[in-house]
Write a protein that holds these residues in place. Sequence first.
Motif, PDB file in Angstrom:
ATOM      1  N   TRP A  73      27.182  13.366  -6.712  1.00  0.00           N
ATOM      2  CA  TRP A  73      26.075  12.451  -6.396  1.00  0.00           C
ATOM      3  C   TRP A  73      26.559  11.008  -6.395  1.00  0.00           C
ATOM      4  O   TRP A  73      27.295  10.592  -7.295  1.00  0.00           O
ATOM      5  N   HIS A  74      26.144  10.251  -5.392  1.00  0.00           N
ATOM      6  CA  HIS A  74      26.535   8.837  -5.302  1.00  0.00           C
ATOM      7  C   HIS A  74      25.588   8.127  -4.346  1.00  0.00           C
ATOM      8  O   HIS A  74      24.811   8.766  -3.630  1.00  0.00           O
ATOM      9  N   ASP A  75      25.659   6.821  -4.341  1.00  0.00           N
ATOM     10  CA  ASP A  75      25.031   6.064  -3.250  1.00  0.00           C
ATOM     11  C   ASP A  75      26.007   5.001  -2.761  1.00  0.00           C
ATOM     12  O   ASP A  75      27.131   4.904  -3.269  1.00  0.00           O
ATOM     13  N   HIS A  76      25.590   4.263  -1.746  1.00  0.00           N
ATOM     14  CA  HIS A  76      26.474   3.248  -1.171  1.00  0.00           C
ATOM     15  C   HIS A  76      25.881   1.868  -1.361  1.00  0.00           C
ATOM     16  O   HIS A  76      26.045   0.996  -0.510  1.00  0.00           O
ATOM     17  N   ALA A  77      25.132   1.723  -2.477  1.00  0.00           N
ATOM     18  CA  ALA A  77      24.557   0.427  -2.836  1.00  0.00           C
ATOM     19  C   ALA A  77      23.860  -0.208  -1.627  1.00  0.00           C
ATOM     20  O   ALA A  77      22.951   0.391  -1.064  1.00  0.00           O
ATOM     21  N   VAL A 132      20.640   8.047  -2.057  1.00  0.00           N
ATOM     22  CA  VAL A 132      21.389   8.815  -3.064  1.00  0.00           C
ATOM     23  C   VAL A 132      21.592  10.226  -2.531  1.00  0.00           C
ATOM     24  O   VAL A 132      20.621  10.893  -2.165  1.00  0.00           O
ATOM     25  N   HIS A 133      22.850  10.668  -2.500  1.00  0.00           N
ATOM     26  CA  HIS A 133      23.110  12.007  -1.966  1.00  0.00           C
ATOM     27  C   HIS A 133      24.408  12.586  -2.497  1.00  0.00           C
ATOM     28  O   HIS A 133      25.194  11.913  -3.158  1.00  0.00           O
ATOM     29  N   GLU A 134      24.597  13.872  -2.214  1.00  0.00           N
ATOM     30  CA  GLU A 134      25.909  14.492  -2.337  1.00  0.00           C
ATOM     31  C   GLU A 134      26.122  15.307  -1.078  1.00  0.00           C
ATOM     32  O   GLU A 134      25.174  15.831  -0.488  1.00  0.00           O
ATOM     33  N   ALA A 149      30.260   6.191   8.968  1.00  0.00           N
ATOM     34  CA  ALA A 149      30.344   4.746   9.200  1.00  0.00           C
ATOM     35  C   ALA A 149      29.360   4.041   8.282  1.00  0.00           C
ATOM     36  O   ALA A 149      28.249   4.551   8.043  1.00  0.00           O
ATOM     37  N   TYR A 150      29.764   2.885   7.763  1.00  0.00           N
ATOM     38  CA  TYR A 150      28.964   2.137   6.787  1.00  0.00           C
ATOM     39  C   TYR A 150      28.980   0.652   7.148  1.00  0.00           C
ATOM     40  O   TYR A 150      30.025   0.114   7.514  1.00  0.00           O
ATOM     41  N   TYR A 151      27.827   0.025   6.979  1.00  0.00           N
ATOM     42  CA  TYR A 151      27.762  -1.433   7.162  1.00  0.00           C
ATOM     43  C   TYR A 151      26.744  -2.013   6.178  1.00  0.00           C
ATOM     44  O   TYR A 151      25.644  -1.484   6.086  1.00  0.00           O
TER      45      TYR A 151
HETATM   46 FE   LIG Z   1      27.937   9.156   0.791  1.00  0.00          FE
END
Ligand SMILES: [Fe+2]
Length: 179
Positions: A73-77, A132-134, A149-151
């Motif tokens: 489990w994590h998020d990307h803030a 929040v996901h895994e 992809a993240y921004y």
């Molecule tokens: Fe992720």
Amino acid sequence: MSVSPLVSPAGSPQVAAPTQADLLDFVRRTAADAELIASLPLDPEGRTWVRLEGPGGSEAWLIGWPPGSGTGWHDHADSVGAFLTASGELKENSLAARLPTDGWKTLELTDGVDRERRLPAGQGRAFGRHHVHEVLNESTERHAISVHAYYPPLPRIRRYSRTGQILHLEQVERPEDWQ
Ligand SMILES: [Fe+2]
């Protein structure tokens, strides 16, 4: 004596930050590049990564998932993002709840916040800030490959442990921790 008016510097036109839709479009187009997908080295034990150039300064990755691997489990803030399965199948467990962003270590989730989606090849999703996901490859025999992809480029990843409905913040990773 005359005074020149202040002028804004002549420069390149402002480039808009990529939206979730832009990122999803990018991961979809990238996953369709069979040659690129086939170029990712796969490992029987661990995940593998290749960094890609995302649109508009975003951070993008090609990721290989051996059978049974997952992220936890994590998020990307504060980043938004998108990912899409290019081959194999991934499963995403996520929370349909907006968590308080900071200042907590342990949180009890209410019932009914869990969501599951299966993402076979060609399926993906975009997500907003604090999602929040895994992500898991539950296959016992097949690798999966996905494009992400993240921004903005990942400023932080918050990692959680979960026992039942209790979510516990384990650590906050910053880019300097990933070197
Ligand atoms: Fe992720």
